[in-house]
Enzyme design. Sequence first.
Site, PDB file in Angstrom:
ATOM      1  N   ARG A  66      30.903  -2.234  63.488  1.00 33.26           N
ATOM      2  CA  ARG A  66      31.469  -3.374  64.242  1.00 33.26           C
ATOM      3  C   ARG A  66      31.558  -4.591  63.314  1.00 33.26           C
ATOM      4  NH1 ARG A  66      31.903  -6.154  69.385  1.00 33.26           N
ATOM      5  NH2 ARG A  66      30.405  -7.859  69.626  1.00 33.26           N
ATOM      6  N   ARG A  99      31.500  -2.762  70.962  1.00 36.69           N
ATOM      7  CA  ARG A  99      30.057  -2.517  70.954  1.00 36.69           C
ATOM      8  C   ARG A  99      29.862  -1.028  71.226  1.00 36.69           C
ATOM      9  NH1 ARG A  99      30.800  -7.219  74.071  1.00 36.69           N
ATOM     10  NH2 ARG A  99      29.816  -9.068  73.137  1.00 36.69           N
ATOM     11  N   HIS A 152      32.804 -12.039  71.911  1.00 35.76           N
ATOM     12  CA  HIS A 152      31.717 -13.024  71.796  1.00 35.76           C
ATOM     13  C   HIS A 152      32.003 -14.203  72.703  1.00 35.76           C
ATOM     14  CE1 HIS A 152      30.551 -11.656  67.445  1.00 35.76           C
ATOM     15  NE2 HIS A 152      29.894 -10.989  68.366  1.00 35.76           N
ATOM     16  N   HIS A 166      26.626  -0.542  64.824  1.00 41.83           N
ATOM     17  CA  HIS A 166      26.715  -1.997  64.764  1.00 41.83           C
ATOM     18  C   HIS A 166      27.244  -2.458  63.403  1.00 41.83           C
ATOM     19  CE1 HIS A 166      26.056  -5.647  66.895  1.00 41.83           C
ATOM     20  NE2 HIS A 166      25.317  -6.173  65.929  1.00 41.83           N
ATOM     21  N   LYS A 204      30.449  -7.101  78.023  1.00 43.80           N
ATOM     22  CA  LYS A 204      29.281  -7.765  78.599  1.00 43.80           C
ATOM     23  C   LYS A 204      29.701  -8.667  79.745  1.00 43.80           C
ATOM     24  CE  LYS A 204      25.822  -8.155  74.933  1.00 43.80           C
ATOM     25  NZ  LYS A 204      25.184  -9.063  73.997  1.00 43.80           N
TER      26      LYS A 204
END
Length: 293
Positions: free
Chosen positions: A259, A156, A282, A256, A180
Amino acid sequence: MAGHDAARLDSFLEMMSAERGAAENTLSSYERDLSDLKAFLQQRNVALAEAATADLSAYLEHLSTQGFATSSQARRLSSMRQFYKFLYSEGLRGDDPTGILDAPRKGRSLPKTMSVKDVTALLSQASREADTEGPGQMARIRMHLLLELLYATGMRVSELVALPSTVLLHEGRFLMIRGKGNKDRMVLLSRAAMDAMEKYDSARKTLLHQKDDQAESFWLFPSNGKEGHLPRQVFARDLKDIAIRAGLTPSAISPHVMRHAFASHLLQNGADLRAVQELLGHSDISTTQIYTH
């Protein structure tokens, strides 16, 4: 026919106000939605109170072709359901034509991606610029590394710009990054990314040596801004600039999109979906599955 429809519409709004206690703006929203439907049906010579399922389905299709958002279409359908349910319950018609109508699905748009040819053009441009000596070469070397890392790992953009300088000390082709939810994951570096990192490290050390008063930053890509590292927006803007120089369409390229390119190119070459999910960080495989379409 028009007066007939107006009377039915008034009765419906009255009922919503008296029995359901609908707020003023809700009532005006119902009135607006149903008046729009009425105008559409008039073009088909169909009375609002007598519309069949096919007429209402044609109206929803009309909204879709006009570019209405799925949320707007769903709200119109909700107004229609309430109105025809009222007519049916009051015995003003013998069926409810909205019974089998489906709300429009809120589809997830497919992500933009780049072809292998476009990515190659971008990375080749960055590499050539990094080799060009003279003022601003450090920034050009940095840009080359940013792009090689982005395409090699699928990070990211927020993870990329906030990499610590300690990644320069890593050995081998694997790199541990924090994503994340503070979850660590392992990514694989390409040979080109490793070469770009060595070049950047060497240029960085030379720059620090020239400026004795400059302490080594905690960040791999330091900046004078409040975050201390390169802001995402600056990188995104610079990416569009280099895309133009590489002869690509800038509006179709962003961090993005790169990615996405990383993921879709892996899948095109037979990579396992679960492996790509791990590499992208993810938590839900359904997010990764978007890339398979």
